[in-house]
Design a protein around this motif. Structure first.
Motif, short mmCIF file in Angstrom:
data_model
loop_
_atom_site.label_atom_id
_atom_site.label_comp_id
_atom_site.label_asym_id
_atom_site.label_seq_id
_atom_site.Cartn_x
_atom_site.Cartn_y
_atom_site.Cartn_z
N GLU A 80 39.05 55.73 42.72
CA GLU A 80 38.57 55.21 41.15
C GLU A 80 38.38 53.56 41.38
O GLU A 80 39.27 52.83 41.89
N ILE A 81 37.38 52.94 40.63
CA ILE A 81 37.26 51.68 40.30
C ILE A 81 38.16 51.27 39.32
O ILE A 81 38.00 51.73 38.33
N THR A 82 38.91 50.12 39.71
CA THR A 82 39.67 49.69 38.73
C THR A 82 39.95 48.17 38.33
O THR A 82 39.76 47.45 39.41
N ILE A 83 40.17 47.72 37.35
CA ILE A 83 40.32 46.20 37.06
C ILE A 83 41.65 46.17 36.32
O ILE A 83 42.47 47.12 36.08
N THR A 84 42.05 44.94 36.25
CA THR A 84 43.30 44.81 35.47
C THR A 84 42.96 44.46 33.81
O THR A 84 42.11 43.62 33.69
N TYR A 85 43.45 45.00 32.87
CA TYR A 85 43.37 44.84 31.54
C TYR A 85 44.39 43.34 31.15
O TYR A 85 44.43 43.05 30.07
N ARG A 86 44.88 43.08 32.07
CA ARG A 86 46.09 41.72 32.14
C ARG A 86 47.04 42.10 32.92
O ARG A 86 47.28 41.21 33.88
N PRO A 87 47.97 43.22 32.85
CA PRO A 87 49.16 43.20 33.49
C PRO A 87 48.99 43.59 34.88
O PRO A 87 47.84 44.23 35.06
N HIS A 88 49.79 42.86 35.58
CA HIS A 88 49.66 43.16 37.12
C HIS A 88 50.85 43.28 37.61
O HIS A 88 52.05 42.82 37.34
N GLY A 113 34.80 42.91 48.89
CA GLY A 113 33.71 41.79 48.32
C GLY A 113 32.40 42.25 47.92
O GLY A 113 31.50 41.43 47.91
N THR A 114 32.14 43.63 47.51
CA THR A 114 31.21 44.14 47.16
C THR A 114 31.01 43.93 45.77
O THR A 114 31.85 44.26 44.84
N ILE A 156 30.82 39.85 36.31
CA ILE A 156 30.55 40.74 37.67
C ILE A 156 31.94 41.03 38.02
O ILE A 156 32.97 40.55 38.04
N LEU A 157 31.89 42.38 38.46
CA LEU A 157 33.20 43.19 38.96
C LEU A 157 32.99 43.22 40.62
O LEU A 157 31.76 43.73 40.92
N THR A 158 33.65 42.54 41.31
CA THR A 158 33.73 42.83 42.77
C THR A 158 35.11 43.45 43.24
O THR A 158 36.18 43.11 42.77
N PRO A 169 44.91 46.52 40.80
CA PRO A 169 43.31 46.95 40.75
C PRO A 169 42.81 46.59 41.92
O PRO A 169 43.15 45.98 42.85
N ASN A 170 41.77 47.39 42.17
CA ASN A 170 40.66 47.15 43.45
C ASN A 170 39.45 46.17 43.27
O ASN A 170 38.76 45.83 44.24
N CYS A 171 39.44 45.64 41.83
CA CYS A 171 38.20 44.98 41.68
C CYS A 171 38.71 43.89 40.67
O CYS A 171 39.69 43.73 40.05
N MET A 172 38.04 42.68 40.92
CA MET A 172 38.24 41.52 40.16
C MET A 172 37.16 41.22 39.25
O MET A 172 35.93 41.41 39.61
N LYS A 173 37.32 40.50 38.07
CA LYS A 173 36.37 40.02 37.00
C LYS A 173 35.96 38.58 37.50
O LYS A 173 37.25 37.76 37.61
#
Ligand SMILES: C[S@@+](CC[C@H](N)C(=O)[O-])C[C@H]1O[C@@H](n2cnc3c(N)ncnc32)[C@H](O)[C@@H]1O
Length: 724
Positions: free
Chosen positions: A477-485, A235-236, A465-467, A453-457
């Motif tokens: 590593e800080i990761t987000i998804t470029y779409r596929p999960h 949640g950060t 905001i990425l949390t 991913p460990n962060c969401m947009k």
């Protein structure tokens, strides 16, 4: 050229229209070229990567040059014919109508006409503008739209040459009313209703807008990436960044601020020159004007067809063309020397962003090239370059690179800050697309993709905001998804999607370990194990490894039938035909039994719980709600918001159930309700730092109960919800 005009009429989406147009145009051009040039052009656009060669060829060919010019003129004439102009006479007409509505207390109508009037007004008549903004503010006050009212008063003060003590007093009064009104809202709904209160982070010296808990690093596999340099709790907020470039879809010009992409609700501030775009306040208008709009304003009617070309043009204007040429020459050589020592928020950084490295399919690459030539023509019109300049083709080439960078790094701007499925922590089978624009973020372009991913947009207008959605350990590593999960696509589909769209082979943990989404699989006819379905119609069982044991088309047919039943049952439910609705839901449930845990099953169980609740059959309602929890734990995890929401639903059902009993049973149910509630609150507490607690769409019916529970038992922060 007549056929092109027809196309103009046919399409509502400008970019699709443009692609369609250029596909047609390429045939048209080919037919006119010499045989030698035809071969060359085919080769250039059908086989090789888009770059300098294509630009040079197109610029040096007289026939293509003629076509570019002809199309350019059509666009200019069309936009001239359609574009309304500032017109003082018309403005007064509208303002008079507004006044009449005001006198008759048709306040909303009055606002509509004030808006029309203000749009047509010459903003150089500052005193007049100030007077009209004040009048509109007075109506907004009557409508109790204090926030909007205050913006108008502040602009009225700004544009007034004289000092108006009345205006200052008006501002003071409205500010007080606004505070009072917010306090009232706070009492009714808890703090910060519907608002994400986040300031841009500035602590990180290396990465502007990033938290000091992260740093940039480099690996030969992935290039630059973002890494935790301390443990990051769930949640950060790790990034909170304003877009460097934000582009609003032309179809949204009247609905969102052209600069900050905030929703325009009741009122807006106009552009000083055109009647095409709207701003939320004069400050946004001023910033847009100074950064790029003064140059592009008269040509929006042309630019709106070029989408990526328009975004690239905005990059050039924001950065300054000379600056771009200079820096591009320097940085071109530097790109291999990642990571950079310094990370400045300037064009230098934009230039160093990674570019799309794949092949654009023909004739899409021709479309891009054509858009670039048209933008070059526009830059000439704006007197920013001349055709004779030696840098003319260089700028064309830079534009191609810019488009490649935009292609790889852009984020969609979404209609509502919370609508995005990720923000709901929901991974949906079907993907929604409610993008209203495109934005480029400099720092937030650096996190890699992960299928787990460990962060969401979260988007808040043009702010991204990425949390963190779970605890991230130091060095991770800080990761987000470029779409596929991994929860919504098979391994094969994920790899395919990322390669096609971003031109890389995904090396995230989920892909390195070939994670498949068991929760979304079907039942293998041989062993009932999870059967994975790929979009190329192949399938295999994770348990017995049987391959292609079912017919893809049959499964999809069944699935579609279940969807139809759910749709019908919802309609019946809305008509209060609860028994009939329940019957269809049970049928749909039967079909979906041969699948594993789908979101759709959750939706069915939710609806069944609702039907049973209305039938006052709380025992059965509770049974369905508990089934929902099991499936949600499976898909979203035990401490997800979804589970918390359903736990609260169970507690509500227990509360209702208990009233139908007496004595010991009542106590037992009360106890059960308390247990459900406490579990839910514990989950909510984990999210409290992120200030985001979202109640999903399925759950919106129970919103009053959630509010009640959170107010009664939750901590001060645990109520910040959003209806979706
Ligand atoms: C938006 S950029 C991210 C920043 C980029 N690494 C850089 O150095 O600028 C996307 C690029 O990063 C790399 N990348 C991101 N996620 C990856 C992944 N899961 N596996 C492999 N490469 C990845 C790919 O080269 C991709 O084209």
């Amino acid at each position: 050229m007549n056929e092109f005009n027809e196309i103009n009429e046919l399409f509502t989406n400008e970019w699709l229209q443009f692609i369609e147009f250029t596909s047609m145009l390429i045939q048209h051009i080919l037919a006119k070229l010499s045989e030698e040039d035809q071969v060359k052009m085919r080769q250039l656009f059908e086989s090789s990567k888009l770059g300098k060669e294509q630009i040079d060829f197109m610029l040096s060919n007289a026939i293509i040059d003629e076509e570019v010019q002809a199309y350019f003129e059509i666009c200019m004439n069309t936009s001239k014919a359609h574009g309304a102009k500032k017109d003082l006479k018309q403005a007064f007409k509208q303002l008079t109508i507004a006044k009449e509505h005001d006198l008759n207390l048709n306040l909303n109508e009055a606002i509509v006409h004030y808006n029309k009037g203000i749009l047509l007004l010459d903003l150089n008549s500052k005193e007049l503008l100030s007077k009209i903004l004040t009048e509109r503010a007075k109506i907004l006050e009557q409508l109790r739209e204090y926030e909007e009212c205050l913006i108008d008063i502040e602009d009225a003060i700004k544009f007034s040459c004289k000092t108006y003590p009345d205006l200052d007093q008006f501002k003071k009064d409205i500010t007080e009313k606004l505070i009072g009104y917010n306090l009232k809202l706070r009492e009714e709904f808890g703090p910060q209703r519907n608002r994400l209160n986040i300031c841009a982070l500035t602590e990180n010296k290396q990465l502007p807008s990033a938290s000091s808990l992260v740093k940039m690093n480099y690996s030969p596999d992935k290039g630059r990436f973002i890494q935790a340099q301390a443990d990051i709790p769930k949640g950060t907020i790790v990034f909170a960044e304003e877009a460097y470039v934000k582009w609003l879809k032309p179809s949204q010009y009247e609905k969102f601020c052209y600069f900050c992409i905030k929703k325009i609700t009741l009122r807006f501030f106009p552009c000083r020159n055109c009647t095409n775009v709207r701003f939320c306040c004069s400050n946004c208008e001023e910033e847009a004007w100074n950064k790029y709009h003064s140059n592009e304003c008269n040509y929006l009617g042309v630019l709106k067809y070029f989408s990526y070309g328009h975004i690239a043009a905005q990059c050039l204007l924001i950065a300054g063309i000379e600056n771009v040429i200079e820096i591009e020459k320097q940085t071109h050589a530097e790109l291999s020397k990642w990571p950079k020592k310094e990370f400045k928020q300037d064009y230098h950084t934009f230039a160093s962003l990674c570019a799309f490295d794949g092949d654009w399919p023909y004739p899409y690459n021709f479309t891009m090239c054509f858009a670039v030539l048209l933008v070059l023509r526009l830059l000439e019109k704006m007197n920013l370059i001349t055709k004779q300049s030696e840098d003319y083709s260089t700028i064309g080439y830079i534009m191609i690179k810019l488009i490649s960078k935009i292609n790889l790094n852009c984020y969609s701007i979404l209609n509502s800050k919370f609508r995005h499925l990720e923000a709901l922590n929901v991974v949906s089978h079907k993907e929604t697309n409610d993008g209203i624009g495109t934005a480029i973020y400099l720092s937030a372009s650096l996190p890699s993709h992960s299928c787990d991913p460990n962060c969401m947009k979260i988007r808040n207008g043009s702010m991204l905001i990425l949390t963190s959605t779970r605890k991230v350990k130091t060095g991770e590593e800080i990761t987000i998804t470029y779409r596929p999960h991994f929860k919504n696509r098979s391994f094969k589909d994920r790899q395919h999607y990322l390669y096609e769209n971003y031109s890389f082979k995904c090396k995230c943990n989920a892909c390195e370990n070939v994670w498949e989404n068991i929760g979304y699989s079907f039942k293998c006819p041989n062993c009932e194990g999870p059967l994975i379905l790929n979009s190329d119609k192949t399938n295999y069982c994770v348990e017995c490894s049987a391959a292609n044991v079912i017919s893809y088309d049959d499964v999809i047919k069944q699935y579609e039938e279940s969807e139809r039943l759910i749709r019908e049952s919802k309609k019946l439910f809305a008509q209060n035909k609860i028994d009939e609705s329940k019957e269809l839901l049970l049928k749909a449930n039967q079909i979906l039994c041969s699948f594993y845990s789908h979101n759709d099953q959750i939706a069915i169980d939710y609806l069944l719980a609702r039907c049973c609740e209305l039938q006052k059959n709380y025992r059965e309602a509770l049974k369905y709600a508990k089934q929902v929890i099991k499936k949600q734990e499976n898909i979203f995890g035990k401490s997800s918001l979804e589970v918390a929401n359903t736990l609260l639903l169970c507690s509500l059902l227990c509360d209702r159930y208990k009233k139908t009993f007496g004595g010991i049973f009542q106590r037992q149910k009360r106890q059960e309700a308390k247990l459900f509630r406490e579990k839910a609150l514990n989950i909510f507490k984990c999210f409290s730092k992120s200030e985001i607690r979202v109640v999903s769409a399925d759950f919106s019916h129970y919103l009053p109960y959630v509010i009640h529970i959170l107010r009664k038992y939750g901590d001060e922060y645990s109520l910040n919800y959003c209806k979706v």
